[in-house]
Design a protein around this motif. Structure first.
Motif, mmCIF file in Angstrom:
data_model
loop_
_atom_site.group_PDB
_atom_site.id
_atom_site.type_symbol
_atom_site.label_atom_id
_atom_site.label_comp_id
_atom_site.label_asym_id
_atom_site.label_seq_id
_atom_site.Cartn_x
_atom_site.Cartn_y
_atom_site.Cartn_z
ATOM 1 N N HIS A 84 -5.007 7.373 -2.621
ATOM 2 C CA HIS A 84 -4.595 6.161 -1.911
ATOM 3 C C HIS A 84 -4.704 4.996 -2.889
ATOM 4 N N PHE A 85 -3.664 4.179 -2.956
ATOM 5 C CA PHE A 85 -3.766 2.982 -3.784
ATOM 6 C C PHE A 85 -2.985 1.838 -3.179
ATOM 7 N N GLU A 86 -3.430 0.659 -3.539
ATOM 8 C CA GLU A 86 -2.819 -0.576 -3.034
ATOM 9 C C GLU A 86 -2.650 -1.534 -4.202
ATOM 10 N N MET A 87 -1.744 -2.447 -4.034
ATOM 11 C CA MET A 87 -1.552 -3.483 -5.054
ATOM 12 C C MET A 87 -1.539 -4.847 -4.383
ATOM 13 N N THR A 88 -2.092 -5.808 -5.091
ATOM 14 C CA THR A 88 -2.003 -7.195 -4.657
ATOM 15 C C THR A 88 -1.242 -7.931 -5.747
ATOM 16 N N VAL A 89 -0.268 -8.719 -5.351
ATOM 17 C CA VAL A 89 0.477 -9.519 -6.332
ATOM 18 C C VAL A 89 0.405 -10.970 -5.900
ATOM 19 N N LYS A 90 -0.050 -11.796 -6.819
ATOM 20 C CA LYS A 90 -0.085 -13.239 -6.560
ATOM 21 C C LYS A 90 0.842 -13.921 -7.540
ATOM 22 N N GLY A 91 1.619 -14.875 -7.040
ATOM 23 C CA GLY A 91 2.524 -15.631 -7.899
ATOM 24 C C GLY A 91 2.273 -17.112 -7.706
ATOM 25 N N VAL A 107 1.753 -14.816 -12.779
ATOM 26 C CA VAL A 107 1.714 -13.721 -11.795
ATOM 27 C C VAL A 107 0.538 -12.799 -12.111
ATOM 28 N N TRP A 108 -0.219 -12.478 -11.077
ATOM 29 C CA TRP A 108 -1.336 -11.542 -11.199
ATOM 30 C C TRP A 108 -1.012 -10.280 -10.407
ATOM 31 N N LEU A 109 -1.063 -9.159 -11.075
ATOM 32 C CA LEU A 109 -0.808 -7.860 -10.427
ATOM 33 C C LEU A 109 -2.089 -7.041 -10.520
ATOM 34 N N ASP A 110 -2.651 -6.704 -9.375
ATOM 35 C CA ASP A 110 -3.893 -5.921 -9.343
ATOM 36 C C ASP A 110 -3.677 -4.599 -8.624
ATOM 37 N N TYR A 111 -4.033 -3.531 -9.317
ATOM 38 C CA TYR A 111 -3.971 -2.186 -8.739
ATOM 39 C C TYR A 111 -5.366 -1.821 -8.238
ATOM 40 N N HIS A 112 -5.425 -1.235 -7.047
ATOM 41 C CA HIS A 112 -6.694 -0.753 -6.500
ATOM 42 C C HIS A 112 -6.524 0.708 -6.110
ATOM 43 N N PHE A 113 -7.302 1.566 -6.739
ATOM 44 C CA PHE A 113 -7.261 3.003 -6.449
ATOM 45 C C PHE A 113 -8.546 3.398 -5.737
ATOM 46 N N TYR A 114 -8.403 4.252 -4.719
ATOM 47 C CA TYR A 114 -9.540 4.634 -3.886
ATOM 48 C C TYR A 114 -9.748 6.142 -3.897
ATOM 49 N N SER A 163 0.831 -1.199 0.000
ATOM 50 C CA SER A 163 0.000 0.000 0.000
ATOM 51 C C SER A 163 0.865 1.248 0.000
ATOM 52 N N TYR A 164 0.348 2.239 -0.692
ATOM 53 C CA TYR A 164 1.043 3.528 -0.797
ATOM 54 C C TYR A 164 0.909 4.276 0.519
ATOM 55 N N LYS A 165 2.031 4.777 1.043
ATOM 56 C CA LYS A 165 2.005 5.515 2.312
ATOM 57 C C LYS A 165 2.041 7.030 2.054
ATOM 58 N N GLN A 166 3.200 7.542 1.693
ATOM 59 C CA GLN A 166 3.313 8.962 1.334
ATOM 60 C C GLN A 166 4.636 9.169 0.614
ATOM 61 N N GLY A 167 4.801 10.325 -0.017
ATOM 62 C CA GLY A 167 6.042 10.582 -0.748
ATOM 63 C C GLY A 167 6.226 9.486 -1.792
ATOM 64 N N MET A 168 7.341 8.755 -1.704
ATOM 65 C CA MET A 168 7.559 7.613 -2.588
ATOM 66 C C MET A 168 7.597 6.315 -1.766
ATOM 67 N N GLN A 169 6.991 6.349 -0.594
ATOM 68 C CA GLN A 169 7.087 5.195 0.306
ATOM 69 C C GLN A 169 5.856 4.276 0.246
ATOM 70 N N PHE A 170 6.148 2.991 0.233
ATOM 71 C CA PHE A 170 5.121 1.946 0.225
ATOM 72 C C PHE A 170 5.402 0.983 1.378
ATOM 73 N N GLU A 171 4.332 0.348 1.867
ATOM 74 C CA GLU A 171 4.509 -0.721 2.852
ATOM 75 C C GLU A 171 4.146 -2.037 2.192
ATOM 76 N N THR A 172 4.953 -3.054 2.423
ATOM 77 C CA THR A 172 4.650 -4.377 1.865
ATOM 78 C C THR A 172 4.597 -5.416 2.957
ATOM 79 N N ASP A 173 3.732 -6.397 2.779
ATOM 80 C CA ASP A 173 3.806 -7.579 3.630
ATOM 81 C C ASP A 173 4.433 -8.709 2.816
ATOM 82 N N THR A 175 6.529 -0.700 -9.911
ATOM 83 C CA THR A 175 5.471 -0.055 -10.705
ATOM 84 C C THR A 175 4.751 1.001 -9.867
ATOM 85 N N GLY A 176 4.645 0.784 -8.564
ATOM 86 C CA GLY A 176 4.039 1.780 -7.680
ATOM 87 C C GLY A 176 4.812 3.095 -7.702
#
Lengths: 143, 143
Positions: B72-79, B92-99, A9-19, B55-56
């Motif tokens: 705000h946006f998030e990505m889900t990646v499945k491999g 690989v599936w890459l899904d962008y979600h924009f809110y 998920s996009y946080k701010q600036g160019m920063q993202f958080e990943t699990d 890509t983010g």
């Protein structure tokens, strides 16, 4: 069929958080010259870390199986980017450094070979886009 | 010639510490069923995070250039892993979600297209070993 899934998920600036499938979370960011704050891993170089992590885990796994004490070891991974865009790593150097006074070099080399040839999926993926050069270095002390 | 370099050192159990050209450090580990403590990113899945991070960053960069507020946006990646070893992500599936209530879908789609076609080096590396499916989803609110 095994599927891994991560969320970013996009946080701010160019920063993202990943699990990660492990549940562990961390940050991705870029350098100030690219608009970031260096407050996270660089995404392209994460590929290089993934390569070292994958083969590193194989080595610990194999040495444990062989009942060989895992010595302190480090890896350096260098990736040379293409000039043309999109820039990819077309040449990659992976160097293993093992430290200790009584290293079982034969078994360590066997573990590396098993990782290279049979176990390391990330290395197999790298071979599809890069020429990979591997070096193994034994050091009697951290010096 | 641009070269990225990372250093990874073995800590204990199945845990490693990695840096990145940004200087940021984090941990790599695996799950308890593989002998780890989940105290770090899984190395194979780091590749999936790297893809989303790359890509983010492109999307934030392009939207900033276009003077479009980054939603705000998030990505889900499945491999999906191959059955045969070494196991690689072959699909690989890459899904962008924009809110957001007022998303500029045209410009967001343009930013994604630029990342896919011109900027994202990690995506280009993935295309050498995997079939990639991309989905773009717009949501009027987070709910």
């Amino acid at each position: 069929m095994a599927v891994h899934e991560v969320h970013i998920s996009y946080k701010q600036g160019m920063q993202f958080e990943t699990d990660s499938p492990t549940g562990y979370k961390t940050f991705i960011d870029t350098s100030p010259e690219n608009g970031g704050n260096n407050d996270g891993l660089g995404p392209k170089a994460m590929m290089l870390s993934a390569l070292a992590g994958c083969t590193g885990l194989d080595i610990v796994f194999v040495l444990n199986k062989m009942r060989v004490e895992v010595p302190h070891f480090e890896m350096t991974v260098k990736g040379e980017l293409t000039e043309e865009h999109p820039r990819t790593y077309h040449k990659v150097w992976l160097d293993y450094h093992f430290y200790g006074a009584h290293l079982d070099q034969t078994k360590i080399n066997k573990a590396i070979k098993l990782s290279e040839e049979q176990y390391c999926g990330v290395m197999e993926m790298f071979r599809q886009f890069a020429v990979l050069e591997i070096g193994v270095h034994f050091h009697s002390s951290k010096g």
